[in-house]
Motif scaffolding. Sequence first.
Motif, PDB file in Angstrom:
ATOM      1  N   TYR A 138       0.833  -1.208   0.000  1.00 37.98           N
ATOM      2  CA  TYR A 138       0.000   0.000   0.000  1.00 37.98           C
ATOM      3  C   TYR A 138       0.865   1.255   0.000  1.00 37.98           C
ATOM      4  N   ARG A 139       1.887   1.244   0.853  1.00 35.45           N
ATOM      5  CA  ARG A 139       2.727   2.442   0.966  1.00 35.45           C
ATOM      6  C   ARG A 139       3.493   2.694  -0.334  1.00 35.45           C
ATOM      7  N   ASP A 140       4.005   1.617  -0.936  1.00 35.42           N
ATOM      8  CA  ASP A 140       4.759   1.776  -2.178  1.00 35.42           C
ATOM      9  C   ASP A 140       3.865   2.284  -3.312  1.00 35.42           C
ATOM     10  N   LEU A 141       2.643   1.768  -3.378  1.00 41.48           N
ATOM     11  CA  LEU A 141       1.711   2.233  -4.408  1.00 41.48           C
ATOM     12  C   LEU A 141       1.380   3.703  -4.203  1.00 41.48           C
ATOM     13  N   ALA A 142       1.215   4.112  -2.961  1.00 41.20           N
ATOM     14  CA  ALA A 142       0.934   5.521  -2.671  1.00 41.20           C
ATOM     15  C   ALA A 142       2.105   6.400  -3.091  1.00 41.20           C
ATOM     16  N   VAL A 143       3.329   5.949  -2.830  1.00 44.14           N
ATOM     17  CA  VAL A 143       4.526   6.708  -3.235  1.00 44.14           C
ATOM     18  C   VAL A 143       4.579   6.843  -4.752  1.00 44.14           C
ATOM     19  N   LEU A 144       4.348   5.739  -5.446  1.00 42.06           N
ATOM     20  CA  LEU A 144       4.407   5.746  -6.906  1.00 42.06           C
ATOM     21  C   LEU A 144       3.381   6.706  -7.486  1.00 42.06           C
ATOM     22  N   ARG A 145       2.155   6.627  -7.010  1.00 39.89           N
ATOM     23  CA  ARG A 145       1.103   7.500  -7.533  1.00 39.89           C
ATOM     24  C   ARG A 145       1.369   8.962  -7.174  1.00 39.89           C
ATOM     25  N   ARG A 146       1.927   9.187  -6.000  1.00 44.75           N
ATOM     26  CA  ARG A 146       2.227  10.565  -5.596  1.00 44.75           C
ATOM     27  C   ARG A 146       3.285  11.169  -6.504  1.00 44.75           C
ATOM     28  N   VAL A 147       4.328  10.415  -6.819  1.00 48.09           N
ATOM     29  CA  VAL A 147       5.385  10.908  -7.706  1.00 48.09           C
ATOM     30  C   VAL A 147       4.808  11.240  -9.083  1.00 48.09           C
ATOM     31  N   ILE A 148       3.969  10.346  -9.605  1.00 49.65           N
ATOM     32  CA  ILE A 148       3.390  10.562 -10.931  1.00 49.65           C
ATOM     33  C   ILE A 148       2.451  11.764 -10.930  1.00 49.65           C
ATOM     34  N   LEU A 149       1.607  11.856  -9.894  1.00 50.41           N
ATOM     35  CA  LEU A 149       0.625  12.939  -9.831  1.00 50.41           C
ATOM     36  C   LEU A 149       1.284  14.288  -9.572  1.00 50.41           C
ATOM     37  N   ALA A 150       2.276  14.324  -8.699  1.00 50.92           N
ATOM     38  CA  ALA A 150       2.926  15.597  -8.365  1.00 50.92           C
ATOM     39  C   ALA A 150       3.681  16.162  -9.559  1.00 50.92           C
ATOM     40  N   GLY A 151       4.325  15.290 -10.336  1.00 49.07           N
ATOM     41  CA  GLY A 151       5.062  15.748 -11.509  1.00 49.07           C
ATOM     42  C   GLY A 151       6.099  16.797 -11.153  1.00 49.07           C
ATOM     43  N   ALA A 152       6.199  17.804 -11.984  1.00 51.19           N
ATOM     44  CA  ALA A 152       7.226  18.829 -11.821  1.00 51.19           C
ATOM     45  C   ALA A 152       7.020  19.694 -10.584  1.00 51.19           C
ATOM     46  N   ASP A 153       5.841  19.616  -9.960  1.00 53.67           N
ATOM     47  CA  ASP A 153       5.622  20.387  -8.734  1.00 53.67           C
ATOM     48  C   ASP A 153       6.479  19.869  -7.573  1.00 53.67           C
ATOM     49  N   LEU A 154       6.936  18.635  -7.714  1.00 54.54           N
ATOM     50  CA  LEU A 154       7.841  18.052  -6.721  1.00 54.54           C
ATOM     51  C   LEU A 154       9.232  18.027  -7.347  1.00 54.54           C
ATOM     52  N   PRO A 155      10.244  18.610  -6.696  1.00 47.41           N
ATOM     53  CA  PRO A 155      11.589  18.655  -7.292  1.00 47.41           C
ATOM     54  C   PRO A 155      12.044  17.279  -7.777  1.00 47.41           C
ATOM     55  N   LEU A 156      12.758  17.274  -8.886  1.00 51.10           N
ATOM     56  CA  LEU A 156      13.190  16.024  -9.499  1.00 51.10           C
ATOM     57  C   LEU A 156      14.012  15.179  -8.523  1.00 51.10           C
ATOM     58  N   ALA A 157      14.878  15.823  -7.772  1.00 44.62           N
ATOM     59  CA  ALA A 157      15.705  15.084  -6.806  1.00 44.62           C
ATOM     60  C   ALA A 157      14.836  14.408  -5.742  1.00 44.62           C
ATOM     61  N   ASP A 158      13.773  15.077  -5.326  1.00 42.62           N
ATOM     62  CA  ASP A 158      12.870  14.496  -4.333  1.00 42.62           C
ATOM     63  C   ASP A 158      12.130  13.299  -4.914  1.00 42.62           C
ATOM     64  N   ARG A 159      11.711  13.429  -6.170  1.00 45.19           N
ATOM     65  CA  ARG A 159      11.016  12.305  -6.813  1.00 45.19           C
ATOM     66  C   ARG A 159      11.944  11.105  -6.963  1.00 45.19           C
ATOM     67  N   ARG A 160      13.189  11.357  -7.313  1.00 48.13           N
ATOM     68  CA  ARG A 160      14.155  10.258  -7.428  1.00 48.13           C
ATOM     69  C   ARG A 160      14.360   9.572  -6.076  1.00 48.13           C
TER      70      ARG A 160
END
Length: 215
Positions: A124-146
């Motif tokens: 569940y937690r991993d799926l939430a992380v994955l969807r959050r990274v995809i949904l946030a896109g460029a609004d979340l710094p690239l380094a943070d997404r990595r």
Amino acid sequence: MSNPDSFIDEVTEEVRRERMFSYLRRYGWIGIAIVLLIVGGAAYTEWNKAQTAANSQAFGDAILAALDQPDAEARHAALTAVEAEGDRSAVLDLLLASDPATNRAGALAALEHAASDASLPASYRDLAVLRRVILAGADLPLADRRALLDGIAAAGRPFRPLALEQMAYLSVEAGETEAAITQLRALTADQEAPAGLRQRAQQMIVALGGETAAS
């Protein structure tokens, strides 16, 4: 057998019976307690199963009723009102994040909540992380997404191939084309990756001007 021997046997047998009845009077409650515990334990187990089934049905009914609401705002309000704990809380958070077009901030908040809940299973937690990274896109710094994807891309994690695919896309976003092609080539040979994902990786390699293993 002589009469004295017979008499002694009868006395011995009577003594044994007296001892047995004495033990029963003294310790018989232990046996009764054990029987009551077994019966009570079985009854509690059945009651607990029935309660769990009833709670699950009530949760499912509440979710379905919320999803039947006529618009996104009403659905979100109804889902927010549903009471949930444990795994059900994760399911609820993921559902709250399923309509980002009308409530993007709420969707991201729900995903972050699920991703940070250490009591939930890793899936569940991993799926939430994955969807959050995809949904946030460029609004979340690239380094943070990595950094977020690194945590779920390790061997044995349930969404590892999808996380690796997103990391390749981050390389494209950063202008690191060769690195992206290398990552995508690795995915095309990854037996854990679904066939559809491997096909997407091959198509992306071609789009980036690279060559696939079959080329």
